[in-house]
Design a protein around this motif. Structure first.
Motif, short mmCIF file in Angstrom:
data_model
loop_
_atom_site.label_atom_id
_atom_site.label_comp_id
_atom_site.label_asym_id
_atom_site.label_seq_id
_atom_site.Cartn_x
_atom_site.Cartn_y
_atom_site.Cartn_z
N TYR A 69 47.33 40.45 44.02
CA TYR A 69 46.53 39.76 43.07
C TYR A 69 47.41 38.88 42.07
N SER A 70 47.42 37.39 42.47
CA SER A 70 48.28 36.70 42.17
C SER A 70 48.44 36.18 40.47
N SER A 71 49.67 35.95 40.03
CA SER A 71 49.93 35.65 38.67
C SER A 71 48.89 34.56 38.33
N ARG A 72 48.74 33.67 39.15
CA ARG A 72 47.78 32.59 38.54
C ARG A 72 46.13 33.12 38.59
N GLN A 73 45.84 34.07 39.41
CA GLN A 73 44.45 34.73 39.43
C GLN A 73 44.37 35.52 37.98
N ALA A 77 41.84 35.14 34.95
CA ALA A 77 40.87 36.29 34.60
C ALA A 77 40.99 36.69 33.31
N LEU A 78 42.23 36.50 32.69
CA LEU A 78 42.43 36.95 31.36
C LEU A 78 42.43 35.61 30.32
N VAL A 163 39.57 48.02 40.08
CA VAL A 163 38.83 49.13 39.31
C VAL A 163 39.98 49.67 38.14
N GLU A 164 41.18 49.66 38.07
CA GLU A 164 42.05 49.91 37.13
C GLU A 164 42.16 48.90 36.06
N TYR A 165 41.82 47.73 36.18
CA TYR A 165 41.80 47.12 35.00
C TYR A 165 40.86 45.96 34.85
N ASP A 166 39.68 46.16 35.56
CA ASP A 166 38.42 45.66 35.46
C ASP A 166 38.79 44.07 35.56
#
Length: 219
Positions: A69-73, A77-78, A163-166
């Motif tokens: 799950y890349s740094s960019r993604q 997301a955040l 699942v862990e971080y939504d």
């Protein structure tokens, strides 16, 4: 001939699973986590690169830690831009970025081509981008398709992060489910799960119980 199953751009599909999760809370410095926990503790005795399946006896400059799950993604997301801004806006960010379940060894050369691409299934006639080094990684128009032996690992890492971080799942959930079933957890992945649990206190439930993937329902 197979066709592209993903369009260009970020296609985020959210799924849910009725299990409470909280993510890891022991590794809070991403750089230190990679330098110490990842390279020295997890892969200090060597291992195998994810995308090319190349063995290495010890960490070196030709290999890097590749976030699935890349740094960019993650930043998208955040809704933040820099590591500092992300940490201020979301106190969980450093722990998410440091999570070892999301990182695999990769050849630095391969990671440079993969880091801003989205996982996909590409047409059968798309050639390997790294055929000169015997690496079966296809790439076309910011899309990449990994070798079959890496697909399940990638899917389970993405499901774990969701699942862990939504976090939203970037890509097509049915494709990742198919990858998970085609390439189930092997002994190496299970042993890695055990070692990561000892280092950061969390396990990837989709490695422990592959059937849990069936509970992920696309919206």
């Amino acid at each position: 001939m197979r066709t592209l199953t993903l369009l260009l751009g970020c296609l985020a599909t959210c799924v849910g699973i009725p299990v409470l999760a909280g993510g890891q809370s022991q590794l809070g410095d991403p750089r230190q986590a990679i330098e110490q926990a990842f390279w020295k503790d997890l892969y200090g005795a060597g291992g195998t690169s994810l995308y090319c399946g190349q063995s290495f006896a010890a960490p070196g400059s030709t290999f890097t830690a590749s976030p699935i799950y890349s740094s960019r993604q993650l930043k998208s997301a955040l809704r933040c831009v820099t590591h500092r801004q992300c940490s201020i806006m979301n106190p969980r960010y450093p722990y998410i970025a440091a999570d070892l379940h999301n990182h695999y060894p990769a050849l630095t050369r391969v990671e440079l081509a993969r880091r801003n691409a989205q996982f996909a299934e590409l047409a059968a006639d798309v050639p390997s981008k790294f055929a000169d080094i015997g690496c079966d990684l296809k790439a076309s128009f910011q899309l990449v398709e990994p070798r079959d032996g890496a697909k399940g690992n990638i899917a389970r890492a993405i499901f774990y992060m969701h699942v862990e971080y939504d976090l939203p799942i970037v890509g097509l959930v049915p494709m990742y489910k198919a990858w998970h079933r085609m390439d189930p957890p092997d002994a190496e992945e299970k042993a890695r799960n055990d070692r990561i649990a000892a280092l950061q206190g969390t396990r990837n439930r989709f490695i422990d119980d592959p059937a849990l993937v069936d509970q992920l329902i696309a919206d």
